[in-house]
Design an enzyme around this catalytic site. Structure first.
Site, short mmCIF file in Angstrom:
data_model
loop_
_atom_site.label_atom_id
_atom_site.label_comp_id
_atom_site.label_asym_id
_atom_site.label_seq_id
_atom_site.Cartn_x
_atom_site.Cartn_y
_atom_site.Cartn_z
N LYS A 107 0.85 -1.19 0.00
CA LYS A 107 0.00 0.00 0.00
C LYS A 107 0.88 1.23 0.00
O LYS A 107 1.98 1.22 0.56
CB LYS A 107 -0.90 0.02 1.25
CG LYS A 107 -2.12 0.90 1.09
CD LYS A 107 -3.22 0.16 0.35
CE LYS A 107 -4.48 0.98 0.24
NZ LYS A 107 -5.63 0.13 -0.09
N ASP A 147 -6.61 4.05 -4.85
CA ASP A 147 -7.29 3.99 -3.55
C ASP A 147 -7.93 5.37 -3.36
O ASP A 147 -8.22 6.06 -4.36
CB ASP A 147 -6.29 3.62 -2.44
CG ASP A 147 -6.97 3.29 -1.12
OD1 ASP A 147 -7.63 2.24 -1.03
OD2 ASP A 147 -6.87 4.09 -0.17
N1 LIG Z 1 -10.82 1.98 -4.98
C1 LIG Z 1 -10.77 0.67 -4.73
O1 LIG Z 1 -10.75 -0.14 -5.66
C2 LIG Z 1 -10.78 0.16 -3.35
C3 LIG Z 1 -11.02 0.98 -2.27
N2 LIG Z 1 -11.15 0.43 -1.02
C4 LIG Z 1 -11.45 1.27 0.13
O2 LIG Z 1 -12.74 1.86 -0.05
C5 LIG Z 1 -12.78 3.14 0.62
C6 LIG Z 1 -13.20 4.20 -0.37
O3 LIG Z 1 -12.25 4.23 -1.44
P1 LIG Z 1 -12.58 4.92 -2.84
O4 LIG Z 1 -14.03 4.86 -3.11
O5 LIG Z 1 -11.63 4.36 -3.80
O6 LIG Z 1 -12.15 6.42 -2.54
P2 LIG Z 1 -12.69 7.75 -3.23
O7 LIG Z 1 -11.66 8.78 -3.01
O8 LIG Z 1 -13.13 7.48 -4.62
O9 LIG Z 1 -13.99 8.11 -2.36
C7 LIG Z 1 -13.95 8.33 -0.99
C8 LIG Z 1 -15.32 8.79 -0.54
O10 LIG Z 1 -15.33 8.91 0.88
C9 LIG Z 1 -15.84 10.16 1.25
N3 LIG Z 1 -15.32 10.54 2.55
C10 LIG Z 1 -14.04 10.81 2.86
N4 LIG Z 1 -13.96 11.15 4.15
C11 LIG Z 1 -15.21 11.06 4.67
C12 LIG Z 1 -15.78 11.28 5.94
N5 LIG Z 1 -15.03 11.67 6.98
N6 LIG Z 1 -17.12 11.09 6.09
C13 LIG Z 1 -17.89 10.72 5.05
N7 LIG Z 1 -17.40 10.49 3.84
C14 LIG Z 1 -16.08 10.67 3.63
C15 LIG Z 1 -15.43 11.08 0.12
O11 LIG Z 1 -16.20 12.27 0.09
C16 LIG Z 1 -15.70 10.18 -1.07
O12 LIG Z 1 -17.08 10.18 -1.37
C17 LIG Z 1 -11.38 3.32 1.22
O13 LIG Z 1 -11.39 2.82 2.53
C18 LIG Z 1 -10.51 2.44 0.34
O14 LIG Z 1 -9.32 2.04 0.97
C19 LIG Z 1 -11.04 -0.91 -0.80
C20 LIG Z 1 -10.79 -1.76 -1.83
C21 LIG Z 1 -10.55 -1.30 -3.17
O1 LIG Z 2 -6.57 -3.06 -6.84
C1 LIG Z 2 -5.64 -3.22 -6.08
O2 LIG Z 2 -4.60 -3.77 -6.38
C2 LIG Z 2 -5.69 -2.73 -4.66
C3 LIG Z 2 -7.01 -2.25 -4.18
C4 LIG Z 2 -6.82 -1.71 -2.79
O3 LIG Z 2 -6.04 -0.83 -2.57
C5 LIG Z 2 -7.55 -2.31 -1.68
O4 LIG Z 2 -8.11 -3.39 -1.84
O5 LIG Z 2 -7.57 -1.72 -0.60
#
Ligand SMILES: NC(=O)C1=CN([C@@H]2O[C@H](COP(=O)(O)OP(=O)(O)OC[C@H]3O[C@@H](n4cnc5c(N)ncnc54)[C@H](O)[C@@H]3O)[C@@H](O)[C@H]2O)C=CC1
Ligand SMILES: O=C(O)CCC(=O)C(=O)O
Length: 430
Positions: A107, A147
């Site tokens: 990460k 992420d």
């Molecule tokens: N993008 C991916 O493929 C993956 C992401 N994740 C996890 O999913 C979560 C979201 O990631 P993404 O959607 O990629 O990020 P992103 O940046 O696209 O979206 C994050 C969202 O969370 C909101 N947010 C941030 N702080 C907040 C708070 N204090 N209260 C309410 N909402 C808040 C933002 O406004 C935004 O809507 C993270 O924990 C990330 O590590 C897990 C697996 C894969």
């Molecule tokens: O797509 C990936 O390799 C990693 C996704 C990721 O950061 C997560 O699962 O938290």
């Protein structure tokens, strides 16, 4: 509640230790798993638009590479810190292990508020970060991905920088990149699609009719928006969504297709959607919904708000959204928790498929990607559910035990763990 209140690295170490004990494994297993094998800190001087230089700090943590190259996203956020990145890399190892994906956990993160940067500054920072971590990444070493606050566009800048340094195209060095330069069809949707597959399985276990169910979501970025899309397609009424700027509520169900259109350009926050009332995060967590989905950041389900949660299913789309105290309350209330390392593993799964396609230089249709994703998610869900039944434990503990068992087999195969250390465990597993 902020990410500073609970240290995610302490939380993950505590959970690993408990699982190692429950599985009857030797303490040596914990000693190996408790620390990332490598942690790099880099300084990232960026010339800003006003001519000044701002020096940002970035990290890349690589947990363990016994199953394959390390793999995991890059986060741009003001609260990124060493322990958060370490914890996130350990969670990556566990989720890959649960789904039998031949990767270890990695990460990365940069301490920055990307909203305060111009597009040129963001691109320069992204390219600088990749240059600085180039010595430790690559398709056979460590493969980054998106992420929080990083997107396919950012991945595109990063791979371009890496390719220019190396002098030829290496598509498998990063995943989640734009499809035109080797991204996989279905990767953008994959994490949300996987989350909803696990919700569907949990509903099957609980004998819930999803077409008569309601849901509330925290976070409407990549993961939250795609989760809402697929829940809506299954007939689930999504009544509330919050994000970093506020929240929206509609008892009759938010018009998800219209909301997806509203945020399409990436500039609008879901909470600014006018076709709904406003709602706070706190209120959202206490709504009488069937499914609650934290899809934002760590430490959101706490001892303060967990007592008010009414949902039957809590699906952890985010990494580390529940504090240990919050978790205990969820358990006492009998809420079915789909733990992060299972729930959101769809992202890394399709990233793996992207890397496989890059390696073969042969690309699959989206239906094929989605079919394989479903197979992997169901495989992981069933393994965790079986462990839960076997050990009579929480889904979270079961997920840790499935992941650790898998890693231990690889440690054993490599001679890291001696037979005597495995004796009790092997007897128990008979
Ligand atoms: N993008 C991916 O493929 C993956 C992401 N994740 C996890 O999913 C979560 C979201 O990631 P993404 O959607 O990629 O990020 P992103 O940046 O696209 O979206 C994050 C969202 O969370 C909101 N947010 C941030 N702080 C907040 C708070 N204090 N209260 C309410 N909402 C808040 C933002 O406004 C935004 O809507 C993270 O924990 C990330 O590590 C897990 C697996 C894969
Ligand atoms: O797509 C990936 O390799 C990693 C996704 C990721 O950061 C997560 O699962 O938290």
């Amino acid at each position: 509640m902020t990410t500073q209140d609970h240290n995610p690295y302490d939380i993950v170490k505590g959970l690993i230790k408990e699982s190692v004990t429950t599985l009857g494994l030797n303490e040596n297993v914990y000693q190996v798993l408790k620390k990332p094998m490598r942690m790099l800190e880099v300084s990232l001087p960026v010339r800003m638009d006003d001519g000044t230089i701002q020096n940002f700090t970035g990290y890349r943590s690589q947990h363990i590479d016994i199953l394959g190259p390390t793999k995991g996203g890059i986060r741009f956020h003001p609260k990124v810190n060493v322990d958060e990145v370490k914890a996130l890399s350990i969670w990556m190892s566990l989720k890959a292990a649960i789904l039998d994906i031949p990767f270890g956990g990695g990460k990365g993160g940069v301490i920055v508020d990307p909203e305060k940067l111009s597009v040129r500054e963001l691109e320069t920072l992204s390219r600088t970060y990749i240059r600085k971590i180039t010595p430790i990444i690559g398709p056979q070493k460590d493969i980054p991905a998106p992420d929080v606050n990083t997107s396919p566009e950012v991945m595109g800048w990063m791979i371009d920088e890496f390719d220019q340094l190396r002098g030829y195209n290496i598509p498998g060095m990063i995943t989640g990149k734009p499809v035109i330069i080797g991204g996989s069809l279905g990767r953008l949707e994959a994490t949300g699609r996987g989350v909803v597959l696990t919700i569907r399985e949990a509903a099957r276990v609980l004998e819930m009719d999803l077409s008569k169910s309601t849901a509330a979501l925290q976070g409407f970025g990549n993961v939250g928006s795609m989760t809402a899309k697929f829940l809506h397609e299954l007939g689930v009424k999504v009544v509330a969504i919050t994000d970093a700027k506020g929240g929206i509520y509609n008892e009759e169900g938010i018009d998800i297709p219209a909301l997806l259109e509203f945020v399409k350009d990436g500039k609008n926050y879901a909470s600014k959607f006018s076709d709904a009332e406003s709602i706070t995060n706190e209120k959202m967590f206490s709504l009488p919904v069937d499914i609650l989905i934290p899809a934002a950041i760590e430490n959101q389900v706490t001892k303060e708000n967990a007592p008010n949660i009414q949902a039957k299913i809590l699906a952890e789309a985010a990494n580390g959204p529940t504090t240990p105290e919050g978790d205990k309350i969820l358990e006492e209330k009998g809420i079915f928790v789909i733990p992060d390392i299972l729930c959101n593993a769809g992202g890394v799964t399709v990233s793996y498929f992207e890397w496989v396609q890059n390696t073969m230089n042969y690309y699959w249709k989206e239906e094929e990607v989605n079919k394989k994703l479903e197979e992997h998610m169901l495989f992981g869900f069933d393994k965790v559910l079986d462990m839960k039944k076997d050990k009579q434990c929480r889904m979270r503990d079961a997920a840790y035990m499935v992941g650790i068992n898998h890693l231990v087999k690889a440690m054993e195969a490599r001679g890291w763990i001696k037979d005597t250390e495995m004796e009790k465990h092997n007897n128990d597993m008979k």
